[in-house]
Design a protein around this motif. Sequence first.
Motif, PDB file in Angstrom:
ATOM      1  N   MET A  81       0.840  -1.200   0.000  1.00 11.26           N
ATOM      2  CA  MET A  81       0.000   0.000   0.000  1.00 11.26           C
ATOM      3  C   MET A  81       0.875   1.250   0.000  1.00 11.26           C
ATOM      4  O   MET A  81       0.597   2.224  -0.690  1.00 11.26           O
ATOM      5  CB  MET A  81      -0.883  -0.005   1.245  1.00 11.26           C
ATOM      6  CG  MET A  81      -1.911  -1.127   1.224  1.00 11.26           C
ATOM      7  SD  MET A  81      -2.468  -1.548   2.879  1.00 11.26           S
ATOM      8  CE  MET A  81      -3.684  -2.822   2.480  1.00 11.26           C
ATOM      9  N   ILE A  82       1.940   1.192   0.803  1.00 10.47           N
ATOM     10  CA  ILE A  82       2.898   2.298   0.862  1.00 10.47           C
ATOM     11  C   ILE A  82       3.603   2.425  -0.487  1.00 10.47           C
ATOM     12  O   ILE A  82       3.777   3.528  -1.011  1.00 10.47           O
ATOM     13  CB  ILE A  82       3.915   2.043   1.990  1.00 10.47           C
ATOM     14  CG1 ILE A  82       3.195   2.036   3.335  1.00 10.47           C
ATOM     15  CG2 ILE A  82       5.033   3.076   1.959  1.00 10.47           C
ATOM     16  CD1 ILE A  82       4.038   1.451   4.470  1.00 10.47           C
ATOM     17  N   GLY A  83       3.982   1.301  -1.057  1.00 12.39           N
ATOM     18  CA  GLY A  83       4.659   1.305  -2.352  1.00 12.39           C
ATOM     19  C   GLY A  83       3.792   1.913  -3.445  1.00 12.39           C
ATOM     20  O   GLY A  83       4.257   2.735  -4.239  1.00 12.39           O
ATOM     21  N   ASN A  84       2.506   1.526  -3.475  1.00  9.25           N
ATOM     22  CA  ASN A  84       1.608   2.040  -4.516  1.00  9.25           C
ATOM     23  C   ASN A  84       1.321   3.528  -4.339  1.00  9.25           C
ATOM     24  O   ASN A  84       0.946   4.203  -5.286  1.00  9.25           O
ATOM     25  CB  ASN A  84       0.285   1.261  -4.502  1.00  9.25           C
ATOM     26  CG  ASN A  84       0.456  -0.160  -4.987  1.00  9.25           C
ATOM     27  OD1 ASN A  84       1.434  -0.489  -5.657  1.00  9.25           O
ATOM     28  ND2 ASN A  84      -0.466  -1.030  -4.636  1.00  9.25           N
ATOM     29  N   THR A  85       1.481   4.026  -3.134  1.00  8.85           N
ATOM     30  CA  THR A  85       1.255   5.452  -2.892  1.00  8.85           C
ATOM     31  C   THR A  85       2.498   6.279  -3.210  1.00  8.85           C
ATOM     32  O   THR A  85       2.406   7.362  -3.763  1.00  8.85           O
ATOM     33  CB  THR A  85       0.835   5.687  -1.423  1.00  8.85           C
ATOM     34  OG1 THR A  85      -0.312   4.877  -1.140  1.00  8.85           O
ATOM     35  CG2 THR A  85       0.496   7.149  -1.147  1.00  8.85           C
ATOM     36  N   LEU A  86       3.693   5.739  -2.869  1.00 10.88           N
ATOM     37  CA  LEU A  86       4.914   6.552  -2.937  1.00 10.88           C
ATOM     38  C   LEU A  86       5.968   6.041  -3.917  1.00 10.88           C
ATOM     39  O   LEU A  86       6.872   6.794  -4.271  1.00 10.88           O
ATOM     40  CB  LEU A  86       5.545   6.636  -1.538  1.00 10.88           C
ATOM     41  CG  LEU A  86       4.696   7.369  -0.497  1.00 10.88           C
ATOM     42  CD1 LEU A  86       5.270   7.170   0.893  1.00 10.88           C
ATOM     43  CD2 LEU A  86       4.626   8.853  -0.832  1.00 10.88           C
ATOM     44  N   ASN A  87       5.914   4.779  -4.301  1.00  8.62           N
ATOM     45  CA  ASN A  87       6.944   4.184  -5.166  1.00  8.62           C
ATOM     46  C   ASN A  87       8.364   4.591  -4.745  1.00  8.62           C
ATOM     47  O   ASN A  87       9.160   5.072  -5.555  1.00  8.62           O
ATOM     48  CB  ASN A  87       6.683   4.584  -6.625  1.00  8.62           C
ATOM     49  CG  ASN A  87       7.560   3.881  -7.654  1.00  8.62           C
ATOM     50  OD1 ASN A  87       7.764   4.382  -8.742  1.00  8.62           O
ATOM     51  ND2 ASN A  87       8.130   2.735  -7.327  1.00  8.62           N
ATOM     52  N   PRO A  88       8.711   4.399  -3.459  1.00 11.84           N
ATOM     53  CA  PRO A  88      10.061   4.762  -3.022  1.00 11.84           C
ATOM     54  C   PRO A  88      11.095   3.811  -3.624  1.00 11.84           C
ATOM     55  O   PRO A  88      10.751   2.705  -4.049  1.00 11.84           O
ATOM     56  CB  PRO A  88       9.997   4.592  -1.501  1.00 11.84           C
ATOM     57  CG  PRO A  88       8.955   3.541  -1.285  1.00 11.84           C
ATOM     58  CD  PRO A  88       7.928   3.767  -2.381  1.00 11.84           C
ATOM     59  N   ALA A 131       1.679  -5.254  -5.193  1.00 16.73           N
ATOM     60  CA  ALA A 131       2.186  -3.976  -5.700  1.00 16.73           C
ATOM     61  C   ALA A 131       1.840  -3.831  -7.182  1.00 16.73           C
ATOM     62  O   ALA A 131       1.847  -4.803  -7.935  1.00 16.73           O
ATOM     63  CB  ALA A 131       3.696  -3.878  -5.495  1.00 16.73           C
ATOM     64  N   VAL A 176       5.610  -0.436  -9.717  1.00 18.09           N
ATOM     65  CA  VAL A 176       6.134  -0.326  -8.354  1.00 18.09           C
ATOM     66  C   VAL A 176       6.858  -1.623  -7.970  1.00 18.09           C
ATOM     67  O   VAL A 176       7.975  -1.596  -7.440  1.00 18.09           O
ATOM     68  CB  VAL A 176       4.979  -0.031  -7.362  1.00 18.09           C
ATOM     69  CG1 VAL A 176       5.441  -0.112  -5.922  1.00 18.09           C
ATOM     70  CG2 VAL A 176       4.352   1.321  -7.681  1.00 18.09           C
TER      71      VAL A 176
END
Lengths: 323, 323
Positions: free
Chosen positions: A256-263, A291, A295
């Motif tokens: 979820m974090i990856g899909n929001t920020l793609n760090p 993901a 991402v």
Amino acid sequence: MVMSKGLIGIDLGGTTTKMAFLNEDGEVLEKWRILTDISDNGSHIVPNIIKSISKHIEDSGKTTDDFIGIGMGTPGAVNRENGTVSEAFNLNWKTTQPIRKDIQAGLGLPFDLDNDANVASLGEYWKGAGSNEDDIVFATLGTGVGGGVIANGKLLHGVNGGAGEIGHITVQPNGYLCTCGKRGCLETYASATGIVRVADDMAKEFNGTSRLKELIDDGDEKITSKLVFYLADNGDILANQVVDRICFYLGLALSMIGNTLNPASIIIGGGVSNAGNTLLQPTTKYFQQNAFPSVRDSTKIKLAKLGNDAGVIGAASMALQFR
Amino acid sequence: MVMSKGLIGIDLGGTTTKMAFLNEDGEVLEKWRILTDISDNGSHIVPNIIKSISKHIEDSGKTTDDFIGIGMGTPGAVNRENGTVSEAFNLNWKTTQPIRKDIQAGLGLPFDLDNDANVASLGEYWKGAGSNEDDIVFATLGTGVGGGVIANGKLLHGVNGGAGEIGHITVQPNGYLCTCGKRGCLETYASATGIVRVADDMAKEFNGTSRLKELIDDGDEKITSKLVFYLADNGDILANQVVDRICFYLGLALSMIGNTLNPASIIIGGGVSNAGNTLLQPTTKYFQQNAFPSVRDSTKIKLAKLGNDAGVIGAASMALQFR
């Protein structure tokens, strides 16, 4: 000879306070720790830090002029504007503490502070698993689950200091009740205490042969997350099922974090991360399943590199602003 | 009299291309649209844009010297460094298109581009529901679900352009199959097409009296998300159950974003957001149930303000960099 000036990092915890001197390149020149004395409503904590740092400056033949400034990571709710800390219950502080004012007065150096998870993120960003990357997210799995988000090279705080509260991402609607008051938070599954809770509950439903189930049913030995990972590494079926469930929730939250920020990286630290690949591999699998393709193909899931030093290193990095 | 220079915004879509002249304060001075001619592998799209803008500059008695530059939002995968677009299937482009090179050559003005959801986010950030806030997230619910993240006043792209892909946050593990290849994405529930799919599936299980169920069972009228919200507003039980489920998934996804970023606002736009409070109120309720307390108390869920103009306004804002 012109010496470059030093940085001072403080990592305040409920049991020990870690401190270090670093140079501007982030090399640790000296590090030490003292016990955190939380007696008398925590009133000795700040004076003890000031005394200890003063003594170490003196012992190393330096003066405060040899330092640029001080950074600190702390438990509790930090008001960065006022330089104060509140709600730090494990430090026994009952009222809002004017930390910046006290430490600046005691040591005569500029001072900045942030919460411990944010500061550890800065450490991994500067000198650890995230160095040379502009966008990283740090997740720390310990007694609780915390985190920090660095985007475009800057730590994010959000409008009310709530950025990085990834331990409270809902991974199971109507799941376990969390200390924060809501249900199904990542922290209730993937913290050290959450893992034990999952093990206890899964043991009740488990019918096969398992050393973990025997230990839980006997009730003689205290089950720890470390023991769960140890038994999983040694082929225990239930322990592996527990680890798989934990990693499912962790991988889901990280996706979820990856899909929001793609760090560039999501870095997993904290005591639970000592489980190494036993934690990392299934977590990465579930991250990748959830993901978005671009991402999944670019955001890496990594273990933290700095261990217990992330706090003092990240704290010291905050003092670079005073150059 | 010294006139301030103007900005040009382009919002390229599969059916129409919207264009506008704005001043540096973000006021729309003139706006118009042309049909997007996707014939001949989309080879007329860029020449038609150049022709239309040239004509409008001339008709308004200006020259390109009166403008600072041009920004554009586009479907597809944008390579911002090279100024190219690929994978824009609804424009019929089969190969990577050198948009920046062509438009700069055709109009003699500096040019920048980004994907349409990011550009709409910039519009709402600059002149819409997010103005005067440094940290916002924009979610657009249309045929698909897209988004954009602005943190510390800057649009985030992530390491591979995947930041803001909030339509692909998993809200239901092993849920509906998404066009992206994975399962349970927010887009499969909360896009216009997703809402119809949820309605179809819930109608099969529903046993009471419902106009929505009658319409679905008859199969004569094409069900749309707009119709679902209309019937919900008029007391239809099944329609209200559908809306509640959609809003549960949307509120859950927005809580995950909130717990990660704690933005001042999460702004909901796109065609589905025309449902207004019927969408906003239950979404906010589920957001609040799943947000960490300090996030719940500070991050606001809002409807977008600019409607169809978000694209051209956000696109024009990108040209401010050329001042």
